[in-house]
Write an enzyme that holds these catalytic residues in place. Structure first.
Site, mmCIF file in Angstrom:
data_model
loop_
_atom_site.group_PDB
_atom_site.id
_atom_site.type_symbol
_atom_site.label_atom_id
_atom_site.label_comp_id
_atom_site.label_asym_id
_atom_site.label_seq_id
_atom_site.Cartn_x
_atom_site.Cartn_y
_atom_site.Cartn_z
ATOM 1 N N ASP A 13 0.950 -1.295 -0.051
ATOM 2 C CA ASP A 13 0.035 -0.119 0.110
ATOM 3 C C ASP A 13 0.764 1.323 0.086
ATOM 4 O O ASP A 13 0.641 2.352 0.609
ATOM 5 C CB ASP A 13 -0.862 0.154 1.383
ATOM 6 C CG ASP A 13 -2.023 1.126 1.099
ATOM 7 O OD1 ASP A 13 -2.548 1.261 2.283
ATOM 8 O OD2 ASP A 13 -2.307 1.550 -0.089
ATOM 9 N N GLU A 44 -11.162 4.019 -1.200
ATOM 10 C CA GLU A 44 -11.689 4.166 0.212
ATOM 11 C C GLU A 44 -12.657 5.669 0.354
ATOM 12 O O GLU A 44 -12.293 6.663 -0.451
ATOM 13 C CB GLU A 44 -10.767 4.403 1.264
ATOM 14 C CG GLU A 44 -9.563 5.441 0.771
ATOM 15 C CD GLU A 44 -8.522 4.759 -0.064
ATOM 16 O OE1 GLU A 44 -8.725 3.577 -0.625
ATOM 17 O OE2 GLU A 44 -7.278 4.915 -0.046
ATOM 18 N N ASP A 89 -3.388 -3.034 -2.367
ATOM 19 C CA ASP A 89 -4.398 -1.967 -2.574
ATOM 20 C C ASP A 89 -4.111 -1.280 -3.793
ATOM 21 O O ASP A 89 -3.009 -1.270 -4.259
ATOM 22 C CB ASP A 89 -4.241 -1.063 -1.235
ATOM 23 C CG ASP A 89 -5.371 -0.109 -1.164
ATOM 24 O OD1 ASP A 89 -5.215 0.829 -0.498
ATOM 25 O OD2 ASP A 89 -6.449 -0.580 -1.707
HETATM 26 O O1 LIG Z 1 -0.490 6.904 -2.973
HETATM 27 C C1 LIG Z 1 -0.985 6.106 -2.443
HETATM 28 N N1 LIG Z 1 -0.401 5.728 -1.430
HETATM 29 C C2 LIG Z 1 1.097 6.063 -1.140
HETATM 30 C C3 LIG Z 1 1.126 5.650 0.094
HETATM 31 C C4 LIG Z 1 2.407 5.903 0.574
HETATM 32 C C5 LIG Z 1 2.627 5.727 1.843
HETATM 33 O O2 LIG Z 1 3.596 5.170 1.951
HETATM 34 C C6 LIG Z 1 5.030 5.887 2.291
HETATM 35 S S1 LIG Z 1 6.166 5.610 0.749
HETATM 36 C C7 LIG Z 1 6.992 4.245 1.133
HETATM 37 C C8 LIG Z 1 7.978 4.218 0.085
HETATM 38 C C9 LIG Z 1 8.957 2.958 0.395
HETATM 39 N N2 LIG Z 1 8.818 2.183 1.577
HETATM 40 C C10 LIG Z 1 7.927 2.520 2.244
HETATM 41 C C11 LIG Z 1 6.910 3.329 2.458
HETATM 42 C C12 LIG Z 1 4.752 7.052 2.211
HETATM 43 O O3 LIG Z 1 5.124 7.868 3.009
HETATM 44 C C13 LIG Z 1 3.212 7.067 2.561
HETATM 45 O O4 LIG Z 1 2.842 7.051 4.224
HETATM 46 C C14 LIG Z 1 -2.275 6.011 -2.524
HETATM 47 C C15 LIG Z 1 -3.273 6.958 -3.139
HETATM 48 C C16 LIG Z 1 -4.704 6.975 -3.132
HETATM 49 N N3 LIG Z 1 -5.442 8.000 -3.923
HETATM 50 O O5 LIG Z 1 -6.735 7.633 -3.968
HETATM 51 O O6 LIG Z 1 -4.677 8.774 -4.507
HETATM 52 C C17 LIG Z 1 -5.313 5.870 -2.364
HETATM 53 C C18 LIG Z 1 -4.637 5.099 -1.740
HETATM 54 O O7 LIG Z 1 -5.414 3.878 -1.115
HETATM 55 C C19 LIG Z 1 -3.245 5.222 -1.640
HETATM 56 O O8 LIG Z 1 -2.570 4.224 -0.959
HETATM 57 MG MG LIG Z 2 -4.093 2.688 -0.469
#
Ligand SMILES: O=C(NC/C=C/[C@H]1O[C@@H](Sc2ccncc2)[C@H](O)[C@@H]1O)c1cc([N+](=O)[O-])cc(O)c1O
Ligand SMILES: [Mg+2]
Length: 221
Positions: A141, A199, A169
């Site tokens: 995710d 979500e 996800d």
């Molecule tokens: O962009 C999305 N998720 C990226 C999540 C990223 C998370 O993980 C780390 S990155 C990382 C890097 C490397 N290692 C560990 C963590 C970031 O700091 C953030 O906390 C996302 C976007 C949408 N949306 O609708 O735009 C919906 C969702 O459910 C999503 O998960």
């Molecule tokens: Mg997500």
């Protein structure tokens, strides 16, 4: 300097949930994100699918890539068997600090190991530094362009054993096309799609459930 979204989510948890009650923490975040401010938690609709996968699989070692505010971390850890452990990787130190507070508030700090750093750097170190043999479940995710490289890295590091499940996800929205193509066409995986919604919205989204069959791709003939 106003507050950040993760800080506002933590405040909502502390205001609207009970210490030591993971369910009330999950409900407080869903209520806040449904009625006050959208946030990228896996959420309640896809969360039910995650719950079912965890309850069916009964994983002992779980890896989560992308902690954010620990919504799915708490949701998953709450359903694990007593001796199970969950390692969650978070890149952003601010998010990780909030996630740690929410994990502690939920009373799950014994089950969860939160690591601050990038999945690409940490996956190769997990065996050595945490005595991990293999993961039974990986919840992807984090950055969507990291799903595929990190899956290949997990394979290369021997962190998946036949029967291990990758649960991803956002395979529709925002989308992870290269990852989907890989798990759906590689002989190393048996993949299936759980249709759902992004979500707290009506947008199409879903989870991809992929069972690792082994490197030779022999697995179930
Ligand atoms: O962009 C999305 N998720 C990226 C999540 C990223 C998370 O993980 C780390 S990155 C990382 C890097 C490397 N290692 C560990 C963590 C970031 O700091 C953030 O906390 C996302 C976007 C949408 N949306 O609708 O735009 C919906 C969702 O459910 C999503 O998960
Ligand atoms: Mg997500």
């Amino acid at each position: 300097t106003g507050s950040t979204r993760p800080q506002r989510i933590l405040r909502a948890v502390q205001k609207n949930s009970t210490r030591g009650s993971p369910c009330s923490v999950v409900n407080a975040i869903d209520d806040y994100c449904k009625h006050k401010e959208w946030a990228m938690n896996v959420g309640d609709e896809k969360g039910i699918i995650v719950d079912d996968v965890v309850l069916e699989l009964k994983p002992i070692t779980v890896l989560e890539l992308g902690t954010y505010c620990a919504y799915s971390t708490v949701r998953i850890a709450n359903l694990l068997p007593p001796e199970a452990k969950l390692i969650t990787l978070e890149f952003n130190a601010e998010s990780a600090a909030i996630a740690r507070e929410i994990i502690t508030w939920a009373g799950l700090e014994e089950k969860i190991q939160l690591i601050i750093g990038a999945s690409g750097d940490w996956i190769p170190r997990l065996k050595e530094e945490f005595g991990i043999e293999t993961f039974d479940l990986v919840f992807l995710d984090h950055w969507k362009d990291r799903y595929l490289p990190d899956t290949k890295l997990l394979e290369k590091c021997g962190l998946l054993k036949p029967g291990a499940v990758l649960l991803a996800d956002n395979v529709i929205c925002p989308g992870t096309p290269d990852y989907l193509d890989y798990v759906r066409n590689s002989p190393r995986y048996k993949s299936k799609f759980y249709r759902s919604h992004l979500e707290y919205t009506q947008e199409e989204d879903g989870l991809e459930h992929s069972v690792f069959l082994g490197m030779a791709g022999r697995g179930a003939e």
